[in-house]
Every structure is written in structure tokens, then in C-alpha cells.
Scaffold this motif. Structure first.
Motif, PDB file in Angstrom:
ATOM      1  N   PRO A 264     -43.901 -49.353  14.637  1.00  0.00           N
ATOM      2  CA  PRO A 264     -43.451 -49.045  13.271  1.00  0.00           C
ATOM      3  C   PRO A 264     -44.550 -49.098  12.214  1.00  0.00           C
ATOM      4  O   PRO A 264     -44.370 -48.569  11.115  1.00  0.00           O
ATOM      5  CB  PRO A 264     -42.379 -50.111  12.997  1.00  0.00           C
ATOM      6  N   LYS A 265     -45.689 -49.687  12.556  1.00  0.00           N
ATOM      7  CA  LYS A 265     -46.789 -49.772  11.596  1.00  0.00           C
ATOM      8  C   LYS A 265     -47.931 -48.833  11.951  1.00  0.00           C
ATOM      9  O   LYS A 265     -49.063 -49.022  11.490  1.00  0.00           O
ATOM     10  CB  LYS A 265     -47.303 -51.212  11.511  1.00  0.00           C
ATOM     11  N   ASN A 266     -47.652 -47.832  12.756  1.00  0.00           N
ATOM     12  CA  ASN A 266     -48.677 -46.851  13.121  1.00  0.00           C
ATOM     13  C   ASN A 266     -48.950 -45.949  11.912  1.00  0.00           C
ATOM     14  O   ASN A 266     -48.099 -45.146  11.515  1.00  0.00           O
ATOM     15  CB  ASN A 266     -48.198 -46.023  14.320  1.00  0.00           C
ATOM     16  N   VAL A 267     -50.134 -46.087  11.323  1.00  0.00           N
ATOM     17  CA  VAL A 267     -50.451 -45.414  10.064  1.00  0.00           C
ATOM     18  C   VAL A 267     -50.466 -43.890  10.230  1.00  0.00           C
ATOM     19  O   VAL A 267     -49.946 -43.160   9.376  1.00  0.00           O
ATOM     20  CB  VAL A 267     -51.806 -45.903   9.510  1.00  0.00           C
ATOM     21  N   LYS A 268     -51.057 -43.403  11.326  1.00  0.00           N
ATOM     22  CA  LYS A 268     -51.099 -41.948  11.543  1.00  0.00           C
ATOM     23  C   LYS A 268     -49.690 -41.371  11.641  1.00  0.00           C
ATOM     24  O   LYS A 268     -49.397 -40.304  11.099  1.00  0.00           O
ATOM     25  CB  LYS A 268     -51.876 -41.627  12.817  1.00  0.00           C
ATOM     26  N   ALA A 269     -48.827 -42.086  12.343  1.00  0.00           N
ATOM     27  CA  ALA A 269     -47.448 -41.613  12.498  1.00  0.00           C
ATOM     28  C   ALA A 269     -46.721 -41.611  11.155  1.00  0.00           C
ATOM     29  O   ALA A 269     -45.983 -40.673  10.838  1.00  0.00           O
ATOM     30  CB  ALA A 269     -46.708 -42.482  13.511  1.00  0.00           C
ATOM     31  N   LEU A 270     -46.930 -42.649  10.349  1.00  0.00           N
ATOM     32  CA  LEU A 270     -46.306 -42.713   9.031  1.00  0.00           C
ATOM     33  C   LEU A 270     -46.797 -41.575   8.142  1.00  0.00           C
ATOM     34  O   LEU A 270     -46.015 -40.947   7.416  1.00  0.00           O
ATOM     35  CB  LEU A 270     -46.599 -44.059   8.371  1.00  0.00           C
ATOM     36  N   PHE A 271     -48.089 -41.306   8.206  1.00  0.00           N
ATOM     37  CA  PHE A 271     -48.664 -40.223   7.394  1.00  0.00           C
ATOM     38  C   PHE A 271     -48.037 -38.880   7.775  1.00  0.00           C
ATOM     39  O   PHE A 271     -47.656 -38.087   6.907  1.00  0.00           O
ATOM     40  CB  PHE A 271     -50.177 -40.187   7.604  1.00  0.00           C
ATOM     41  N   ARG A 272     -47.915 -38.638   9.089  1.00  0.00           N
ATOM     42  CA  ARG A 272     -47.339 -37.365   9.536  1.00  0.00           C
ATOM     43  C   ARG A 272     -45.840 -37.289   9.247  1.00  0.00           C
ATOM     44  O   ARG A 272     -45.324 -36.212   8.949  1.00  0.00           O
ATOM     45  CB  ARG A 272     -47.634 -37.174  11.027  1.00  0.00           C
ATOM     46  N   LYS A 273     -45.172 -38.422   9.296  1.00  0.00           N
ATOM     47  CA  LYS A 273     -43.748 -38.437   8.952  1.00  0.00           C
ATOM     48  C   LYS A 273     -43.558 -38.041   7.486  1.00  0.00           C
ATOM     49  O   LYS A 273     -42.648 -37.277   7.145  1.00  0.00           O
ATOM     50  CB  LYS A 273     -43.157 -39.832   9.204  1.00  0.00           C
ATOM     51  N   ALA A 274     -44.453 -38.550   6.632  1.00  0.00           N
ATOM     52  CA  ALA A 274     -44.385 -38.198   5.206  1.00  0.00           C
ATOM     53  C   ALA A 274     -44.607 -36.697   5.000  1.00  0.00           C
ATOM     54  O   ALA A 274     -43.930 -36.061   4.188  1.00  0.00           O
ATOM     55  CB  ALA A 274     -45.426 -38.993   4.420  1.00  0.00           C
ATOM     56  N   LYS A 275     -45.534 -36.125   5.761  1.00  0.00           N
ATOM     57  CA  LYS A 275     -45.790 -34.693   5.653  1.00  0.00           C
ATOM     58  C   LYS A 275     -44.556 -33.881   6.074  1.00  0.00           C
ATOM     59  O   LYS A 275     -44.222 -32.877   5.441  1.00  0.00           O
ATOM     60  CB  LYS A 275     -46.984 -34.311   6.534  1.00  0.00           C
ATOM     61  N   ILE A 276     -43.892 -34.336   7.129  1.00  0.00           N
ATOM     62  CA  ILE A 276     -42.683 -33.645   7.599  1.00  0.00           C
ATOM     63  C   ILE A 276     -41.580 -33.743   6.559  1.00  0.00           C
ATOM     64  O   ILE A 276     -40.881 -32.763   6.268  1.00  0.00           O
ATOM     65  CB  ILE A 276     -42.225 -34.236   8.947  1.00  0.00           C
ATOM     66  N   ALA A 285     -38.338 -39.718  -0.265  1.00  0.00           N
ATOM     67  CA  ALA A 285     -38.476 -40.418   1.019  1.00  0.00           C
ATOM     68  C   ALA A 285     -39.923 -40.358   1.497  1.00  0.00           C
ATOM     69  O   ALA A 285     -40.459 -41.342   2.024  1.00  0.00           O
ATOM     70  CB  ALA A 285     -37.547 -39.793   2.058  1.00  0.00           C
ATOM     71  N   ALA A 286     -40.575 -39.206   1.303  1.00  0.00           N
ATOM     72  CA  ALA A 286     -41.975 -39.056   1.700  1.00  0.00           C
ATOM     73  C   ALA A 286     -42.866 -40.013   0.926  1.00  0.00           C
ATOM     74  O   ALA A 286     -43.782 -40.633   1.485  1.00  0.00           O
ATOM     75  CB  ALA A 286     -42.423 -37.618   1.480  1.00  0.00           C
ATOM     76  N   PHE A 287     -42.568 -40.166  -0.369  1.00  0.00           N
ATOM     77  CA  PHE A 287     -43.353 -41.066  -1.220  1.00  0.00           C
ATOM     78  C   PHE A 287     -43.222 -42.514  -0.734  1.00  0.00           C
ATOM     79  O   PHE A 287     -44.206 -43.258  -0.665  1.00  0.00           O
ATOM     80  CB  PHE A 287     -42.886 -40.950  -2.668  1.00  0.00           C
ATOM     81  N   ALA A 288     -42.018 -42.908  -0.357  1.00  0.00           N
ATOM     82  CA  ALA A 288     -41.785 -44.272   0.127  1.00  0.00           C
ATOM     83  C   ALA A 288     -42.552 -44.526   1.427  1.00  0.00           C
ATOM     84  O   ALA A 288     -43.149 -45.601   1.611  1.00  0.00           O
ATOM     85  CB  ALA A 288     -40.289 -44.494   0.344  1.00  0.00           C
ATOM     86  N   VAL A 289     -42.560 -43.533   2.314  1.00  0.00           N
ATOM     87  CA  VAL A 289     -43.283 -43.682   3.586  1.00  0.00           C
ATOM     88  C   VAL A 289     -44.786 -43.759   3.341  1.00  0.00           C
ATOM     89  O   VAL A 289     -45.491 -44.558   3.956  1.00  0.00           O
ATOM     90  CB  VAL A 289     -42.945 -42.506   4.534  1.00  0.00           C
ATOM     91  N   LEU A 290     -45.284 -42.950   2.417  1.00  0.00           N
ATOM     92  CA  LEU A 290     -46.717 -42.983   2.090  1.00  0.00           C
ATOM     93  C   LEU A 290     -47.125 -44.318   1.473  1.00  0.00           C
ATOM     94  O   LEU A 290     -48.219 -44.830   1.747  1.00  0.00           O
ATOM     95  CB  LEU A 290     -47.068 -41.845   1.133  1.00  0.00           C
TER      96      LEU A 290
END
Length: 377
Positions: A264-276, A285-290
Motif C-alpha cells: 500500500p505504500k508503493n510510491v510508483k503504484a500510487l503515482f500511477r493510480k493518481a494518473k489513472i 481522488a487523484a489529489f488525495a493519492v498524490l
């Protein structure tokens, strides 16, 4: 009887067989299918794809009926040259898994058309070789390549469940690296293909892991399984990036969820989730993930830049919404004023009608009096 042997000639040619109603998804008129089914005459050039971009000529025939199938392990010998004769590839024994694009596309297609022991000459245009990018330092962009290719042996792919952790890890790693190679060349679809194959070897949930006898104890330790899991997460992360390049955002979202479920703390995955999420228009929601990713990696310039861009977009969205609200509110007020004016006019009109009715009544009464007083009858 089902178990009776098939006599020669009973089933006709392979081309006849594939027209059977059970093989409805095979097109015998397809150029590549025809090339696969037909025998190739020695010394004659065959246009594999029918567009002149990939040609094959049999120099020495191999053993009939020994062509490899997809996923077979093929050992080949090859020499590749440029048009000026310069050798740019030379392998005495190269092992590849057919269909996993572990060599250039042209060779991957041609190997499937060869019998064991066959020697062939192959001409590959750049589209099915190294493309416009070429390969540093020796293959320029747009180069046509000329190969001498020999198929030395073919083996079936081993059952993945019978492979040990160390073997799975090595094969998965190699397929991931090949996917990375295709990704850097902007061949996202081929990268996706490689990453998916890597996952076949790195996912221990598919049938479980059966450890071969004699495998070292340390290879089945918790640490080994954890290493396998970490490699799998890297592949899922890369797979998501490639899927995003092909605009397969739903598939990319599932790949990212697989990562974040375990890390859950994988930064690359969080970054890509925000892009999606941004692509879906879910900017809040993207802002919160970023923000979450930024807390985990505050020094990341990419995350900070994405946050700044997203703030600007959200500010524009808010301003746009505010202007829309003002326009709507202004319209309501105008409508309200108009209604009030209409009511006032209606009220005045009603009063006027009443006044004129009274005046009319009075005049009629006076006329009656006059007629009564001055009756001429």
C-alpha cells in the motif's frame, strides 16, 4: 471408434483439417496461417506476411513435421548482417521461447515456420527488426537485416508448477527485462505481452508451487517467496505503465490494485493510480493519492510537479463552476424580476378593468334615467 488409429490420407491435409467446424477461429486464407501449413520449397523465396516486409528461403530442408508451437523452447543458430555485409548478430546457440518476442518480431515469426535441422535465409525490413530507432551502436535506424538461421532443437515448455522458486525467479526476471526493452522502444503492446508472461512464472497462486526433489532448502524459504512477491509487484507496476501507454486504463487500474493490495505504500503504484484517476476525471481522488505519495517521497520532483499541475487544474475547475453558478443565479434573479413586473402589470390591468366597468355601469344608469325622463313614446 475414437481410439482407432488414423490411416494416412483419412484426414486429408492440415489445411483441410482446420476447416473442420470445431476449428472455427482459424482462417485458412490468412497469409501467416497459409505459410505455417504449407511446405516450403528449397531455393524459393516466400513472402511470409504477403506485404514484402518479411521473406524466407529454405537453404537446407529439416525434418518434416517438427515445426515448433507457441511457447516451445527453441535453440537456434543465427548470423545477422546489414545490407553492406557487416555482421551485427552472431549466435552459435541461442535459446528463445517462441511467441514471447525474445528476438525481433521477424525472427519470432519465421522460427515458427521452420523444421528442426532446417537452414534458412531471412530478409527482415526494419518494421519487423529494430525499427526507426535501430540498435546502438551497430544497427542504424531503418536498417534492413539479412539472416542465416538454423533451428537446432525444439522442446516443449515445462509445466510451470514443477519449477522451483529460483527457476521461476530467473525466467520471470528475464521476461520482465525483455518487456522493459520493448517499453523503452515505445512498443507498449509487446511490452505488455512480455510482462504477462513474466507473471505466469512469478505468481505462485497458479496451481501452487511443487518443489522438485533435491532443491536446496533455502530456495523455498520465506525470504525466497518474499523475493518472488517483490519481483511480481515490479512486473505489475511495469505492466500498468505499458497498459496506460496503450490507453487500457481499466486494465492498468487492476494491475495497480494488485500492487497496492500487497504494498500500500508503493510510491510508483500510487503515482500511477493518481494518473489513472485523473484520466477518469476524478481529480479530487487523484489529489488525495498524490498527497499520500508525496508524504512517502517528499523529494520526488515528478510527484511535486504533478501536484502543482493538479492544483492548477482544480483551481480552474472551481473558477469555471463558480462562473456557471453565477450565470445560473443571475438568470433566476432576472426571471424573478420579470415575474414581479408581469404581476404588477396584471394587477394594474385588473384594476383598470374594474374602474372601466364601474364607469360603464354609471353611464348606462344615467342613460336609462335620461330615456325615462325624455320618453318619446
Amino acid at each position: 471408434m475414437d481410439n482407432e488409429p488414423i490411416k494416412p490420407g483419412d484426414s486429408g491435409s492440415q489445411a483441410d483439417f482446420i476447416q473442420n467446424e470445431l476449428n472455427f477461429d482459424v482462417d485458412p486464407k490468412d497469409t501467416l496461417t497459409k505459410a505455417t501449413l504449407e511446405d516450403h520449397t528449397e531455393g524459393e523465396w516466400m513472402d511470409v506476411l504477403g506485404v514484402g516486409q518479411l521473406k524466407k528461403k529454405v537453404v537446407k530442408a529439416g525434418q518434416p513435421g517438427t515445426r515448433p508451437n507457441r511457447s516451445d523452447i527453441c535453440t537456434i543458430k543465427l548470423t545477422g548482417k546489414l545490407e553492406d555485409g557487416k555482421v551485427v548478430e552472431d549466435h552459435e546457440k541461442l535459446t528463445v521461447q517462441l511467441g514471447d518476442v525474445e528476438v525481433i518480431q521477424g525472427l519470432d515469426l519465421v522460427i515458427a515456420l521452420m523444421d528442426v535441422g532446417e537452414v534458412a535465409e531471412v530478409e527482415v525490413e526494419s518494421r519487423f527488426a529494430y525499427g526507426d530507432l535501430g540498435r546502438e551502436p551497430d544497427i542504424p535506424g531503418g536498417a534492413k537485416l539479412f539472416y542465416t538461421l538454423e533451428l537446432l532443437s525444439v522442446e516443449m515448455e515445462p509445466e510451470i508448477e514443477t519449477l522451483g522458486v529460483a527457476q521461476r525467479k530467473e525466467i520471470g526476471y528475464n521476461k520482465r527485462e525483455r518487456g522493459n526493452w520493448w517499453y523503452t522502444r515505445d512498443e507498449a503492446s509487446l511490452a505488455v505481452q512480455c510482462y504477462r508472461r513474466a507473471l505466469d512464472y512469478l505468481d505462485e497462486t497458479k496451481g501452487g508451487i511443487v518443489y522438485p526433489q533435491g532443491e536446496p532448502d533455502e530456495s523455498i524459504s520465506d525470504a525466497a517467496l518474499q523475493a518472488l512477491l517483490e519481483d511480481r509487484m515490479k512486473v505489475y507496476n511495469n505492466l500498468a505503465a505499458a497498459q496506460m501507454k496503450t490507453e487500457a486504463y481499466d486494465a492498468a487500474s487492476k494491475s495497480i490494485d494488485n500492487v497496492l493490495r500487497c504494498q500500500p505504500k508503493n510510491v510508483k503504484a500510487l503515482f500511477r493510480k493518481a494518473k489513472i484517476l485523473q484520466h477518469r476525471g476524478e481529480r479530487a481522488a487523484a489529489f488525495a493519492v498524490l498527497l499520500q505519495a508525496s508524504k512517502l517521497d517528499p523529494d520526488s520532483k515528478a510527484i511535486q510537479q504533478e501536484l502543482a499541475d493538479l492544483k492548477e487544474k482544480r483551481a480552474k475547475d472551481a473558477k469555471h463552476e463558480k462562473n456557471l453558478y453565477k450565470k445560473m443565479l443571475g438568470t433566476h434573479k432576472a426571471n424573478g424580476t420579470s415575474n414581479k413586473n408581469d404581476d404588477s402589470i396584471n394587477q394594474k390591468s385588473a384594476k383598470s378593468k374594474i374602474a372601466w366597468s364601474l364607469i360603464g355601469g354609471a353611464v348606462a344608469a344615467m342613460a336609462g334615467v335620461i330615456v325615462y325622463r325624455y320618453d318619446i313614446f
